[in-house]
Write a protein that holds these residues in place. Structure first.
Motif, mmCIF file in Angstrom:
data_model
loop_
_atom_site.group_PDB
_atom_site.id
_atom_site.type_symbol
_atom_site.label_atom_id
_atom_site.label_comp_id
_atom_site.label_asym_id
_atom_site.label_seq_id
_atom_site.Cartn_x
_atom_site.Cartn_y
_atom_site.Cartn_z
ATOM 1 N N VAL A 20 39.479 46.467 31.979
ATOM 2 C CA VAL A 20 40.709 45.961 32.870
ATOM 3 C C VAL A 20 41.874 46.416 32.388
ATOM 4 N N VAL A 21 42.555 47.043 33.459
ATOM 5 C CA VAL A 21 43.922 47.639 33.237
ATOM 6 C C VAL A 21 45.076 46.449 33.588
ATOM 7 N N SER A 22 45.786 46.265 32.719
ATOM 8 C CA SER A 22 46.810 45.065 32.892
ATOM 9 C C SER A 22 47.972 45.739 33.855
ATOM 10 N N SER A 23 48.875 44.797 34.372
ATOM 11 C CA SER A 23 50.031 45.187 35.237
ATOM 12 C C SER A 23 51.148 45.977 34.214
ATOM 13 N N TYR A 28 41.842 46.441 28.546
ATOM 14 C CA TYR A 28 41.149 45.396 27.688
ATOM 15 C C TYR A 28 39.548 45.682 27.843
ATOM 16 N N LEU A 29 38.880 45.791 27.040
ATOM 17 C CA LEU A 29 37.244 45.833 27.305
ATOM 18 C C LEU A 29 36.736 45.017 26.408
ATOM 19 N N GLY A 36 29.859 53.638 22.802
ATOM 20 C CA GLY A 36 31.160 53.404 22.493
ATOM 21 C C GLY A 36 32.026 53.077 23.705
ATOM 22 N N GLN A 37 31.597 52.491 24.863
ATOM 23 C CA GLN A 37 31.958 52.142 26.106
ATOM 24 C C GLN A 37 33.379 51.221 25.926
ATOM 25 N N CYS A 38 33.228 50.594 24.755
ATOM 26 C CA CYS A 38 34.412 49.486 24.742
ATOM 27 C C CYS A 38 35.342 49.825 23.445
ATOM 28 N N HIS A 52 39.291 43.038 24.100
ATOM 29 C CA HIS A 52 40.098 43.485 22.946
ATOM 30 C C HIS A 52 40.967 44.637 23.529
ATOM 31 N N LYS A 53 42.193 44.676 23.113
ATOM 32 C CA LYS A 53 42.982 45.619 23.550
ATOM 33 C C LYS A 53 42.702 47.062 23.092
ATOM 34 N N LEU A 54 42.661 48.164 23.916
ATOM 35 C CA LEU A 54 42.259 49.359 23.600
ATOM 36 C C LEU A 54 43.893 49.979 22.977
#
Length: 64
Positions: A20-23, A28-29, A36-38, A52-54
């Protein structure tokens, strides 16, 4: 059900993971991290149950 404390603007789902991309451009993954996708190392082959925040120096607007 996953609860985020941010406003999502873009969502991308794979077979076993979600991003997810936040505003504000944070990513967040969660899900299965088999390759390694997350955003964890390739040797971290475990299911990530909570978002968790990348950590990145760059903010995003959209991805696929």
């Amino acid at each position: 059900m996953i609860t985020l404390q941010v406003t999502p603007t873009s969502i991308s789902c794979g077979g076993y993971h979600t991003a997810v991309v936040s505003s504000v451009g944070d990513v967040y993954l969660w899900g299965r991290n088999i390759q390694g996708q997350c955003g964890r190392s390739l040797t971290y082959n475990q299911f990530i149950f909570t978002p968790h925040k990348l950590h990145s120096e760059t903010s995003l607007k959209q991805f696929s």
